[in-house]
Design an enzyme around this catalytic site. Structure first.
Site, PDB file in Angstrom:
ATOM      1  N   SER A   4       0.810  -1.209   0.000  1.00 56.66           N
ATOM      2  CA  SER A   4       0.000   0.000   0.000  1.00 56.66           C
ATOM      3  C   SER A   4       0.849   1.266   0.000  1.00 56.66           C
ATOM      4  CB  SER A   4      -0.949   0.002   1.205  1.00 56.66           C
ATOM      5  OG  SER A   4      -0.218  -0.089   2.422  1.00 56.66           O
ATOM      6  N   TRP A   5       1.892   1.313   0.825  1.00 59.12           N
ATOM      7  CA  TRP A   5       2.732   2.497   0.911  1.00 59.12           C
ATOM      8  C   TRP A   5       3.535   2.673  -0.367  1.00 59.12           C
ATOM      9  CZ3 TRP A   5       2.555   6.984   2.174  1.00 59.12           C
ATOM     10  CH2 TRP A   5       3.541   7.771   2.810  1.00 59.12           C
TER      11      TRP A   5
ATOM     12  N   SER B 289       1.085   9.943   7.599  1.00 55.89           N
ATOM     13  CA  SER B 289       0.792   9.694   6.180  1.00 55.89           C
ATOM     14  C   SER B 289       0.292   8.276   5.957  1.00 55.89           C
ATOM     15  CB  SER B 289       2.061   9.924   5.346  1.00 55.89           C
ATOM     16  OG  SER B 289       3.167   9.255   5.924  1.00 55.89           O
TER      17      SER B 289
ATOM     18  N   ALA C 219      -1.198   5.462   3.709  1.00 51.28           N
ATOM     19  CA  ALA C 219      -1.194   5.202   2.274  1.00 51.28           C
ATOM     20  C   ALA C 219      -2.587   5.300   1.676  1.00 51.28           C
ATOM     21  CB  ALA C 219      -0.611   3.815   2.002  1.00 51.28           C
TER      22      ALA C 219
ATOM     23  N   LYS D 160       6.084   5.547  18.289  1.00 51.02           N
ATOM     24  CA  LYS D 160       4.643   5.854  18.198  1.00 51.02           C
ATOM     25  C   LYS D 160       3.817   4.618  17.838  1.00 51.02           C
ATOM     26  CE  LYS D 160       4.688   5.931  13.495  1.00 51.02           C
ATOM     27  NZ  LYS D 160       3.922   5.104  12.552  1.00 51.02           N
TER      28      LYS D 160
ATOM     29  N   ASP E 168       2.873  12.306  13.605  1.00 50.05           N
ATOM     30  CA  ASP E 168       2.836  10.873  13.312  1.00 50.05           C
ATOM     31  C   ASP E 168       2.124  10.108  14.423  1.00 50.05           C
ATOM     32  OD1 ASP E 168       3.350   8.808  11.603  1.00 50.05           O
ATOM     33  OD2 ASP E 168       5.496   8.694  11.989  1.00 50.05           O
TER      34      ASP E 168
ATOM     35  N   SER F 270      -4.516   2.421  10.684  1.00 52.81           N
ATOM     36  CA  SER F 270      -3.289   2.011  11.371  1.00 52.81           C
ATOM     37  C   SER F 270      -3.342   0.538  11.757  1.00 52.81           C
ATOM     38  CB  SER F 270      -3.080   2.871  12.620  1.00 52.81           C
ATOM     39  OG  SER F 270      -2.102   2.305  13.470  1.00 52.81           O
ATOM     40  N   ARG F 271      -2.395  -0.254  11.248  1.00 49.37           N
ATOM     41  CA  ARG F 271      -2.351  -1.680  11.594  1.00 49.37           C
ATOM     42  C   ARG F 271      -2.021  -1.868  13.072  1.00 49.37           C
ATOM     43  NH1 ARG F 271      -0.214  -2.322   6.152  1.00 49.37           N
ATOM     44  NH2 ARG F 271       1.871  -1.842   6.909  1.00 49.37           N
TER      45      ARG F 271
ATOM     46  N   GLU G  71       4.475  -3.276  13.313  1.00 47.00           N
ATOM     47  CA  GLU G  71       5.796  -2.914  13.816  1.00 47.00           C
ATOM     48  C   GLU G  71       5.805  -2.678  15.321  1.00 47.00           C
ATOM     49  OE1 GLU G  71       8.403  -3.079  12.100  1.00 47.00           O
ATOM     50  OE2 GLU G  71       7.946  -2.776   9.986  1.00 47.00           O
TER      51      GLU G  71
END
Length: 336
Positions: A11-12, A139, A141, A192, A245, A255-256, A282
């Protein structure tokens, strides 16, 4: 016009490919999934990630790393951090000319716990690459690919190359600022994600806006303390690579990390998520790295949110009880 090799077809990668294509550059995405490659080249879409986005025919993809790298002036990294080092080691013997490597992956090297800019410099020599530039900021995606107004930072130890990448990406919907605080921006981008997992957990438990506002605010304080211990500038955390962010990652369903936390909060335990999750998140790995780092060093700082997320993820603590314990910590004056 420049040629940019994009490592990744996710996606990104797709969102940034559209930005660069809109700016008149030649982009070639490198991937390992034949279906994604065919989607991009034949159907001009990336249906796995964007169901209704039609891409321009000039955005192309390949299964050949050599084809992607050939004649490229820039290499853009968008793959999960655990694959960055191994992929760059494959890129290294293919380089014929000096290139600028732009990192858009957020997190730490899985094998060494290095920041990704450090990993890049450990793979390539100064004769092979220009100073590393990272693209960091609020940001998603899903919005960038729809050309929704977005602002990020080009981060580099060398301001000249930060400005070069700023010019490469900037347009009417994608605004790029520059900063030279690489340490602050990269630690913020990683930290974050842990706060975002915590944000998802409290949302999954049914808490509201008051709770999230408190979490984000105290999370900002916590991540800035950790960053400064590592050599960051405090003011970095009040900019796009810090609070910007942090806010978007803690507040968005895109956001995953937030999604992972939400799933854990709803079930009030992490054991099922940790056993069956297949998505890149992450914050899960980053939480362990930061927790272990703080535990093994006498930094003189407290990281209660990271500690709480760690206990939920790795010690099977109850999310509900863990949140309650945060509220019952010793009372103190607010530290800014």
């Amino acid at each position: 016009m420049s040629k940019i090799a994009i490592l990744g077809t996710g996606s990104w990668a797709t969102g940034l490919a559209r930005v660069l294509n809109d700016n008149g550059h030649a982009v070639m995405m490198y991937g390992i999934d034949q279906n994604e490659i065919d989607d991009i080249n034949i159907r001009h879409c990336n249906y796995k990630y964007f169901k209704e986005v039609q891409l321009e025919e000039s955005i192309v993809a390949t299964l050949s790393l050599q084809e992607a790298i050939q004649d490229a002036q820039y290499i853009l990294i968008t793959i999960p951090t655990q694959f960055v080092r191994s992929t760059l080691e494959k890129v290294k013997p293919l380089l014929k000319n000096k290139v600028t490597v732009v990192n858009a992956s957020k997190g730490f090297d899985m094998n060494t716990n290095m920041r990704i800019s450090e990993t890049i410099r450990s793979v390539f020599s100064n004769q092979e690459i220009n100073p590393v530039v990272s693209l960091i900021g609020p940001s998603h995606a899903e919005e960038v690919v729809e050309r929704i107004l977005t602002a990020v930072c080009a981060v580099s130890l060398d301001e000249t190359f930060a400005k070069d990448v700023q010019q490469l990406f900037s347009n009417h919907y994608f605004r790029v600022y520059t900063t030279t605080d690489e340490i602050g921006a990269e630690y913020g981008a990683a930290y974050k994600n842990v706060i975002a997992v915590a944000s998802g957990i409290v949302a999954g438990l049914g808490y509201g806006d008051n709770t999230r506002a408190a979490l984000i605010t105290r999370g900002l304080h916590e991540m800035s303390l950790y960053g400064m211990i590592k050599g960051a500038k405090r003011e970095t955390y009040f900019g796009l690579t810090g609070i910007g962010d942090l806010v978007v990652t803690c507040s968005s369903v895109h956001s995953r990390n937030f999604q992972a936390g939400f799933e854990i909060g709803q079930s009030n335990r992490a054991i099922d998520f940790m056993a069956h999750n297949t998505k890149t998140c992450e914050g899960v790995r980053t939480c362990k790295i930061i927790h272990d780092d703080v535990v093994s060093h006498d930094y003189g700082i407290e990281t209660p949110i990271v500690d709480a997320v760690y206990s939920v993820l790795y010690e099977n603590a109850s999310p509900e009880e863990t949140v309650a314990s945060l509220m019952m910590r010793d009372l103190k004056a607010e530290q800014l």
